[in-house]
Design a protein around this motif. Structure first.
Motif, PDB file in Angstrom:
ATOM      1  N   GLY A 205       0.808  -1.216   0.000  1.00  0.00           N
ATOM      2  CA  GLY A 205       0.000   0.000   0.000  1.00  0.00           C
ATOM      3  C   GLY A 205       0.834   1.255   0.000  1.00  0.00           C
ATOM      4  N   PHE A 206       1.965   1.231   0.728  1.00  0.00           N
ATOM      5  CA  PHE A 206       2.859   2.387   0.749  1.00  0.00           C
ATOM      6  C   PHE A 206       3.461   2.627  -0.632  1.00  0.00           C
ATOM      7  CE2 PHE A 206       3.870   0.290   5.044  1.00  0.00           C
ATOM      8  CZ  PHE A 206       2.732   0.812   5.622  1.00  0.00           C
ATOM      9  N   ALA A 207       3.916   1.543  -1.256  1.00  0.00           N
ATOM     10  CA  ALA A 207       4.570   1.647  -2.558  1.00  0.00           C
ATOM     11  C   ALA A 207       3.594   2.097  -3.635  1.00  0.00           C
ATOM     12  CB  ALA A 207       5.188   0.302  -2.931  1.00  0.00           C
ATOM     13  N   TYR A 208       2.410   1.522  -3.641  1.00  0.00           N
ATOM     14  CA  TYR A 208       1.389   1.899  -4.628  1.00  0.00           C
ATOM     15  C   TYR A 208       1.053   3.380  -4.514  1.00  0.00           C
ATOM     16  CZ  TYR A 208      -3.126   2.127  -7.013  1.00  0.00           C
ATOM     17  OH  TYR A 208      -4.162   2.485  -7.833  1.00  0.00           O
ATOM     18  N   GLY A 209       0.874   3.860  -3.281  1.00  0.00           N
ATOM     19  CA  GLY A 209       0.554   5.268  -3.081  1.00  0.00           C
ATOM     20  C   GLY A 209       1.670   6.187  -3.548  1.00  0.00           C
ATOM     21  N   ALA A 210       2.923   5.759  -3.361  1.00  0.00           N
ATOM     22  CA  ALA A 210       4.056   6.580  -3.794  1.00  0.00           C
ATOM     23  C   ALA A 210       4.089   6.713  -5.315  1.00  0.00           C
ATOM     24  CB  ALA A 210       5.359   5.977  -3.291  1.00  0.00           C
ATOM     25  N   VAL A 211       3.776   5.638  -6.010  1.00  0.00           N
ATOM     26  CA  VAL A 211       3.749   5.689  -7.478  1.00  0.00           C
ATOM     27  C   VAL A 211       2.596   6.574  -7.956  1.00  0.00           C
ATOM     28  CG1 VAL A 211       3.483   4.338  -9.593  1.00  0.00           C
ATOM     29  CG2 VAL A 211       4.881   3.443  -7.707  1.00  0.00           C
ATOM     30  N   ILE A 212       1.450   6.439  -7.326  1.00  0.00           N
ATOM     31  CA  ILE A 212       0.309   7.295  -7.666  1.00  0.00           C
ATOM     32  C   ILE A 212       0.669   8.769  -7.446  1.00  0.00           C
ATOM     33  CG2 ILE A 212      -2.044   7.945  -7.003  1.00  0.00           C
ATOM     34  CD1 ILE A 212      -1.909   5.363  -8.594  1.00  0.00           C
ATOM     35  N   ALA A 213       1.354   9.058  -6.337  1.00  0.00           N
ATOM     36  CA  ALA A 213       1.766  10.431  -6.047  1.00  0.00           C
ATOM     37  C   ALA A 213       2.729  10.950  -7.108  1.00  0.00           C
ATOM     38  CB  ALA A 213       2.411  10.502  -4.661  1.00  0.00           C
ATOM     39  N   ALA A 214       3.666  10.102  -7.555  1.00  0.00           N
ATOM     40  CA  ALA A 214       4.622  10.502  -8.586  1.00  0.00           C
ATOM     41  C   ALA A 214       3.907  10.806  -9.896  1.00  0.00           C
ATOM     42  CB  ALA A 214       5.663   9.408  -8.782  1.00  0.00           C
ATOM     43  N   GLU A 215       2.943   9.967 -10.255  1.00  0.00           N
ATOM     44  CA  GLU A 215       2.165  10.211 -11.474  1.00  0.00           C
ATOM     45  C   GLU A 215       1.453  11.562 -11.381  1.00  0.00           C
ATOM     46  OE1 GLU A 215       1.119   5.485 -12.363  1.00  0.00           O
ATOM     47  OE2 GLU A 215      -0.408   6.837 -11.560  1.00  0.00           O
ATOM     48  N   TRP A 216       0.907  11.857 -10.216  1.00  0.00           N
ATOM     49  CA  TRP A 216       0.141  13.097 -10.012  1.00  0.00           C
ATOM     50  C   TRP A 216       1.047  14.323 -10.041  1.00  0.00           C
ATOM     51  CZ3 TRP A 216       0.209  16.980  -6.354  1.00  0.00           C
ATOM     52  CH2 TRP A 216      -0.938  17.787  -6.256  1.00  0.00           C
ATOM     53  N   LEU A 217       2.283  14.199  -9.542  1.00  0.00           N
ATOM     54  CA  LEU A 217       3.160  15.351  -9.364  1.00  0.00           C
ATOM     55  C   LEU A 217       3.748  15.887 -10.663  1.00  0.00           C
ATOM     56  CD1 LEU A 217       4.472  17.187  -7.207  1.00  0.00           C
ATOM     57  CD2 LEU A 217       6.383  15.563  -7.133  1.00  0.00           C
ATOM     58  N   VAL A 218       3.942  15.006 -11.645  1.00  0.00           N
ATOM     59  CA  VAL A 218       4.584  15.416 -12.895  1.00  0.00           C
ATOM     60  C   VAL A 218       3.775  16.544 -13.562  1.00  0.00           C
ATOM     61  CG1 VAL A 218       5.192  14.681 -15.242  1.00  0.00           C
ATOM     62  CG2 VAL A 218       5.710  13.211 -13.287  1.00  0.00           C
ATOM     63  N   GLY A 219       4.478  17.598 -13.922  1.00  0.00           N
ATOM     64  CA  GLY A 219       3.832  18.730 -14.585  1.00  0.00           C
ATOM     65  C   GLY A 219       3.328  19.810 -13.652  1.00  0.00           C
ATOM     66  N   LYS A 220       3.507  19.597 -12.335  1.00  0.00           N
ATOM     67  CA  LYS A 220       3.037  20.581 -11.362  1.00  0.00           C
ATOM     68  C   LYS A 220       4.210  21.346 -10.759  1.00  0.00           C
ATOM     69  CE  LYS A 220      -1.247  18.200 -10.119  1.00  0.00           C
ATOM     70  NZ  LYS A 220      -1.168  17.170 -11.144  1.00  0.00           N
ATOM     71  N   THR A 221       3.897  22.486 -10.152  1.00  0.00           N
ATOM     72  CA  THR A 221       4.887  23.296  -9.443  1.00  0.00           C
ATOM     73  C   THR A 221       4.350  23.607  -8.056  1.00  0.00           C
ATOM     74  OG1 THR A 221       5.650  24.333 -11.503  1.00  0.00           O
ATOM     75  CG2 THR A 221       6.166  25.464  -9.441  1.00  0.00           C
ATOM     76  N   GLY A 222       5.197  23.381  -7.042  1.00  0.00           N
ATOM     77  CA  GLY A 222       4.773  23.700  -5.691  1.00  0.00           C
ATOM     78  C   GLY A 222       5.121  22.607  -4.701  1.00  0.00           C
ATOM     79  N   VAL A 223       4.658  22.802  -3.469  1.00  0.00           N
ATOM     80  CA  VAL A 223       4.878  21.844  -2.378  1.00  0.00           C
ATOM     81  C   VAL A 223       3.540  21.202  -2.044  1.00  0.00           C
ATOM     82  CG1 VAL A 223       5.648  21.562   0.006  1.00  0.00           C
ATOM     83  CG2 VAL A 223       6.783  23.228  -1.479  1.00  0.00           C
ATOM     84  N   PHE A 224       3.510  19.883  -2.010  1.00  0.00           N
ATOM     85  CA  PHE A 224       2.246  19.169  -1.884  1.00  0.00           C
ATOM     86  C   PHE A 224       2.340  18.052  -0.843  1.00  0.00           C
ATOM     87  CE2 PHE A 224       2.754  20.620  -6.295  1.00  0.00           C
ATOM     88  CZ  PHE A 224       1.626  21.435  -6.429  1.00  0.00           C
TER      89      PHE A 224
END
Length: 232
Positions: A205-224
């Protein structure tokens, strides 16, 4: 998506497998003694390293304009420095003490319960966290996040690993072989006890969430944070 893995222990290897299953490419696998060669080829980096390496890993990403997701805990005294660097470089940085969907729902539940319990000072808050013996920091980053949310919604001022004062939350940090992660928040009075618990069955679950977060972060600017990813 091309991913750089900063830290290639058990979590890094699980993240790699899940990323490959989701059609991504791993362009860098960095162990502690390795250089950052190849980082510039990545669309995003995922840092699951060790406390002493986290700041260097995150800094290298932000200085190199590579979005970075970090799940390493035990280095948060430097968190505001990394936020400042991200803003200076106009980069993208997402830190999570825990990337599990269930834990992030648990965070929200904990916050809601803290607001309720703040009206009843006869209940004393405490926490227990249990992790595998390879985990280097104590208490866990997840436990610290839970404590922080209680503090922000109550009269508690801090947390302590032992000898907690009246305005401190006692955190009992235990290390037991092959335990992915269990967190319990409890409120005790003279007459009863209220508690909520999250128990991880594996690191998936930790690993899956990290990959989902990486997919979401690409193309964005800021601290999330994961609250942004999950829209919580």
């Amino acid at each position: 998506m091309k991913i750089a893995l900063l830290g290639y222990g058990k979590m890094g290897q699980i993240i790699e497998r899940i990323a490959l299953e989701r059609g991504h490419e791993i362009v860098m696998r960095k162990k502690s003694s390795d250089s950052f060669e190849g980082l510039s080829n990545a669309d995003v980096a995922i840092d699951f390293s060790v406390p002493d390496a986290a700041v260097g890993n995150i800094s290298a990403c932000l200085n190199g304009n590579t979005p970075v997701v970090s799940g390493t805990t035990g280095w948060l005294e430097h968190y505001h420095n990394m936020v400042g660097l991200c803003e200076e470089k106009q980069g993208a940085f997402l830190y999570g003490s825990n990337f599990s969907l269930g834990v992030n729902l648990f965070f929200n539940l904990n916050e809601y319960l803290a607001k309720m319990m703040a009206k009843f000072p006869e209940y004393k808050a405490s926490m227990e966290e249990i992790h595998h013996t390879q985990k280097l920091d104590a208490p866990s980053g997840t436990a610290i996040s839970l404590a922080k949310d209680i503090i922000e919604n109550s009269d508690y001022s801090s947390w302590a690993l032992k000898d907690a004062k009246q305005d401190e939350i006692l955190i009992d940090a235990k290390r037991i072989e092959n335990v992915p992660g269990t967190h319990t928040v409890a409120y005790d009075s003279n007459v009863d006890r209220i508690e909520i618990t999250h128990t991880a069955h594996s690191r998936e679950g930790f690993a899956y969430g990290a990959v989902i977060a990486a997919e979401w972060l690409v193309g964005k600017t800021g601290v999330f944070s994961m609250k942004d990813v999950l829209e919580l």
